[in-house]
Write a protein that holds these residues in place. Structure first.
Motif, short mmCIF file in Angstrom:
data_model
loop_
_atom_site.label_atom_id
_atom_site.label_comp_id
_atom_site.label_asym_id
_atom_site.label_seq_id
_atom_site.Cartn_x
_atom_site.Cartn_y
_atom_site.Cartn_z
N ARG A 317 0.85 -1.37 -0.23
CA ARG A 317 0.11 0.00 0.52
C ARG A 317 1.27 0.90 0.22
NH1 ARG A 317 -5.31 1.35 0.74
NH2 ARG A 317 -5.73 0.67 -0.48
N ALA A 318 1.87 1.15 0.41
CA ALA A 318 3.14 2.65 0.79
C ALA A 318 3.41 2.72 -0.25
CB ALA A 318 3.94 2.38 1.77
N LEU A 319 4.06 1.33 -1.34
CA LEU A 319 4.53 1.86 -2.37
C LEU A 319 3.25 2.22 -3.34
CD1 LEU A 319 6.76 -1.93 -2.80
CD2 LEU A 319 7.01 0.90 -2.13
N VAL A 320 2.29 1.78 -2.85
CA VAL A 320 1.60 2.73 -4.76
C VAL A 320 0.66 4.28 -3.95
CG1 VAL A 320 -1.10 2.06 -4.70
CG2 VAL A 320 0.25 -0.35 -4.82
N VAL A 321 0.45 4.22 -2.93
CA VAL A 321 0.10 5.72 -2.85
C VAL A 321 1.40 5.95 -3.11
CG1 VAL A 321 -0.04 6.64 -0.92
CG2 VAL A 321 -1.11 5.21 -0.56
N THR A 322 2.95 6.27 -2.88
CA THR A 322 3.85 6.85 -3.13
C THR A 322 4.32 6.72 -4.95
OG1 THR A 322 5.10 5.94 -1.81
CG2 THR A 322 6.68 7.41 -2.75
N ASN A 323 4.30 5.49 -5.07
CA ASN A 323 3.70 6.12 -7.08
C ASN A 323 3.09 6.16 -7.75
OD1 ASN A 323 5.54 4.42 -9.29
ND2 ASN A 323 3.29 3.68 -9.54
N ASP A 329 9.02 3.47 -12.83
CA ASP A 329 8.59 1.97 -13.81
C ASP A 329 9.11 0.81 -13.19
OD1 ASP A 329 8.59 3.51 -16.12
OD2 ASP A 329 10.56 3.56 -15.93
N GLU A 330 10.29 1.06 -11.51
CA GLU A 330 10.30 -0.07 -11.12
C GLU A 330 10.64 0.43 -9.77
OE1 GLU A 330 14.55 -2.92 -11.92
OE2 GLU A 330 13.78 -1.75 -13.09
N VAL A 331 10.43 -0.53 -8.94
CA VAL A 331 10.27 -0.50 -7.26
C VAL A 331 11.34 -1.56 -6.98
CG1 VAL A 331 9.64 -1.27 -4.92
CG2 VAL A 331 8.09 -0.29 -6.80
N VAL A 332 12.02 -1.52 -6.26
CA VAL A 332 13.53 -2.57 -6.09
C VAL A 332 13.35 -2.81 -4.16
CG1 VAL A 332 16.11 -2.95 -5.83
CG2 VAL A 332 15.22 -1.41 -7.62
N LEU A 333 13.12 -3.91 -3.86
CA LEU A 333 12.91 -3.95 -2.39
C LEU A 333 14.57 -4.63 -1.42
CD1 LEU A 333 9.83 -5.88 -3.18
CD2 LEU A 333 9.89 -3.97 -1.90
N ARG A 352 -0.16 -7.60 -4.80
CA ARG A 352 -0.41 -6.17 -4.08
C ARG A 352 -0.36 -4.79 -5.04
NH1 ARG A 352 -4.73 -6.94 -0.48
NH2 ARG A 352 -5.17 -4.30 0.00
N VAL A 353 1.32 -5.07 -5.25
CA VAL A 353 1.22 -3.85 -5.80
C VAL A 353 0.93 -3.29 -7.26
CG1 VAL A 353 3.41 -2.16 -7.33
CG2 VAL A 353 3.81 -3.17 -4.15
N THR A 354 0.58 -4.79 -8.32
CA THR A 354 0.05 -4.72 -9.42
C THR A 354 -1.51 -4.87 -9.60
OG1 THR A 354 0.27 -6.71 -8.98
CG2 THR A 354 1.74 -5.87 -10.72
N SER A 355 -2.01 -5.18 -8.10
CA SER A 355 -4.24 -5.39 -8.00
C SER A 355 -4.16 -4.11 -6.97
CB SER A 355 -3.97 -6.57 -8.07
OG SER A 355 -3.75 -7.17 -6.97
N ASP A 356 -3.43 -3.60 -6.18
CA ASP A 356 -4.42 -2.69 -5.26
C ASP A 356 -5.35 -1.64 -6.29
OD1 ASP A 356 -3.19 -1.29 -2.67
OD2 ASP A 356 -4.26 -0.17 -4.14
N PRO A 357 -6.94 -1.20 -5.80
CA PRO A 357 -7.48 -0.61 -6.18
C PRO A 357 -7.26 0.88 -6.03
CG PRO A 357 -8.50 -1.71 -3.93
CD PRO A 357 -6.83 -2.16 -4.27
N VAL A 358 -6.57 0.92 -4.96
CA VAL A 358 -6.42 2.34 -5.28
C VAL A 358 -5.10 2.96 -6.64
CG1 VAL A 358 -6.56 2.94 -3.39
CG2 VAL A 358 -3.79 2.56 -3.58
N SER A 359 -3.73 1.84 -7.31
CA SER A 359 -2.86 2.45 -7.60
C SER A 359 -3.36 2.74 -9.57
CB SER A 359 -2.82 1.23 -8.24
OG SER A 359 -1.76 1.59 -9.24
N THR A 360 -2.97 4.20 -9.54
CA THR A 360 -2.85 4.87 -10.28
C THR A 360 -2.10 5.00 -11.99
OG1 THR A 360 -1.36 6.27 -10.07
CG2 THR A 360 -4.71 7.05 -9.95
N THR A 362 -0.71 3.29 -14.72
CA THR A 362 -1.38 2.58 -16.16
C THR A 362 -0.50 1.72 -16.95
OG1 THR A 362 -0.64 4.62 -17.80
CG2 THR A 362 -2.63 4.57 -16.88
N ARG A 363 0.66 1.56 -16.34
CA ARG A 363 1.57 0.69 -16.87
C ARG A 363 2.37 -0.18 -15.39
NH1 ARG A 363 7.10 2.83 -20.38
NH2 ARG A 363 7.00 2.89 -18.19
N ALA A 364 2.34 -1.44 -15.60
CA ALA A 364 2.70 -2.58 -14.72
C ALA A 364 3.86 -2.06 -14.50
CB ALA A 364 3.25 -4.04 -15.53
#
Ligand SMILES: [Zn+2]
Length: 401
Positions: A317-323, A329-333, A352-360, A362-364
């Motif tokens: 969720r934190a990654l999605v909000v920040t993204n 393009d890329e998240v490194v963990l 979750r990062v690819t499917s979170d409903p709050v993600s805006t 437009t590209r994976a």
């Protein structure tokens, strides 16, 4: 390429550019290829490569025949021509590494910690660790470019001074750059640990494709290293990347800031272990219990599995909000706690990062693990020293094309 600079500065820039291209091509590059990639004339390129060779930084490494004409001489990096030391000051364990010019770790150690030590003693402990690791790796001291220090924020970037790192109270207001520089006789740079981690990851990205990216650094604290347009984002004071108070779980634990479910407190090792019902270790070292949590989850333990799945969802969720804010393009963990939990967290976070409903997005967005591993902040700090030293060595300033 920058224009309008004076000649010595242009010469320095060209050398850095050529060296960086050669560094990223382990198989070697010919002068013709370098000329094509840099736009430099054959004569300029010949001058630049000769000087790099004179300094021992590159060497000719055989010839290749491709098409008609003369065989091309390949130029390769001399990895052991220079070295840099990287130190990571961390609440759990201080790490020290030596990297060569290729960024490869040639020595690794931990710095023994004294409790209740005064700043001068802390600096002296790091100085002793630097001396020891350089000597044990049998590296001539004159080949050591300097020491990069990665530390949790906040810090004073301009003065190289740690201000009040919440998890490192002993380092309060310590002038690391000045004091460690005086103690070691080496140049010292100080960088926020999450930014150092991002730099370390970019250094190992030989394809140079890691341009717009985030590095989620999960250690005793959590933070975000950010790169935009191929450069690390430091912010005005060098303290960018604080995401500990992004709310990720309204039902999560109370945070000192007054909110509930902030990322930092929600994935803190102590929180996870408490949620799993573990009794805290008297030593305060959470590492053995984190390993146990992973083992319990892997063995099918429902409670441990639930705790780690929820932690993965909180991180995602934190990654999605920040993204949504940055659009990378890329998240490194990575980071030391991430490394311990990775095998059970990574699938949840990626999904979750690819499917979170709050993600805006437009590209994976690509989610992947750090290529550098648990020492990434120390390695990144050392790589910063490699970068910084090449741009600013006094001898180089005197050379004109
Ligand atoms: Zn908070």
């Amino acid at each position: 390429m920058r224009t309008g600079a004076n000649l010595p500065a242009v010469g320095e820039y060209n050398q850095t550019l050529v060296l960086d291209l050669i560094r990223r091509a382990p198989e070697g590059l010919s002068r013709v290829e370098l000329s094509a990639r840099t736009g430099l004339s054959a004569q300029t390129l010949s001058n630049v490569t000769r000087r790099l060779a004179d300094e021992g930084l590159i060497a000719e490494a055989g010839k290749v025949i491709s098409g008609p004409g003369k065989p091309r001489t390949l130029l390769k990096l001399e990895p052991r021509s220079r070295f840099a030391v990287g130190v990571h000051l961390d609440p759990v364990v201080d790490t020290i590494v030596v990297v060569d010019m290729a960024g490869d770790v040639v020595a690794h150690d931990e710095i023994p910690r004294r409790h209740g030590a005064a700043p001068a003693e802390l600096i002296d402990d790091v100085r002793a660790a630097v001396d020891r690791i350089v000597a044990e790796a049998e590296i001539p001291r004159e080949l050591v470019l300097g020491v990069g220090v990665a530390a949790p924020g906040p810090f004073d970037a301009r003065g190289g001074r740690l201000l009040d790192p919440p998890l490192l109270p002993a380092w309060h207001n310590v002038h690391v750059r000045e004091d460690l520089g005086a103690a070691t006789g080496l140049p010292v740079i100080v960088e926020k640990d999450v930014t150092a981690a991002m730099v370390g990851e970019m250094w190992f990205d030989r394809s140079d494709a890691l341009t717009d990216a985030m590095f989620l650094y999960y250690g005793a604290g959590v933070g975000l290293g950010v790169a935009i347009g191929g450069a690390p984002v430091r912010g005005r004071t060098g303290n960018a990347g604080g995401i500990a108070h992004v709310v990720v779980d309204p039902d999560g634990p109370a945070c000192e800031c007054g909110s509930r479910g902030c990322l930092g407190v929600s994935i803190e090792p102590r929180t996870l272990l408490a949620e799993a019902g573990y009794v805290p270790a008297e030593t305060g070292d959470t590492r053995p219990d984190l390993d146990r949590l992973v083992r319990d989850a892997a063995a099918g333990g429902t409670r441990a599995g639930d705790v780690l799945r929820r932690a993965g969802e909180r991180i995602a969720r934190a990654l999605v909000v920040t993204n949504n804010l940055l659009d990378v393009d890329e998240v490194v963990l990575g980071g030391p706690v991430w490394e311990r939990l990775s095998e059970v967290l990574v699938d949840t976070v990626s999904a979750r990062v690819t499917s979170d409903p709050v993600s805006t997005a437009t590209r994976a967005i690509t989610v992947r693990l750090s290529r550098v591993g648990a020492d990434v902040a120390a390695v990144g700090a050392a790589c910063l020293m490699l970068d910084g030293a090449f741009a600013a060595r006094p001898a180089r300033m005197m050379i004109a094309i």
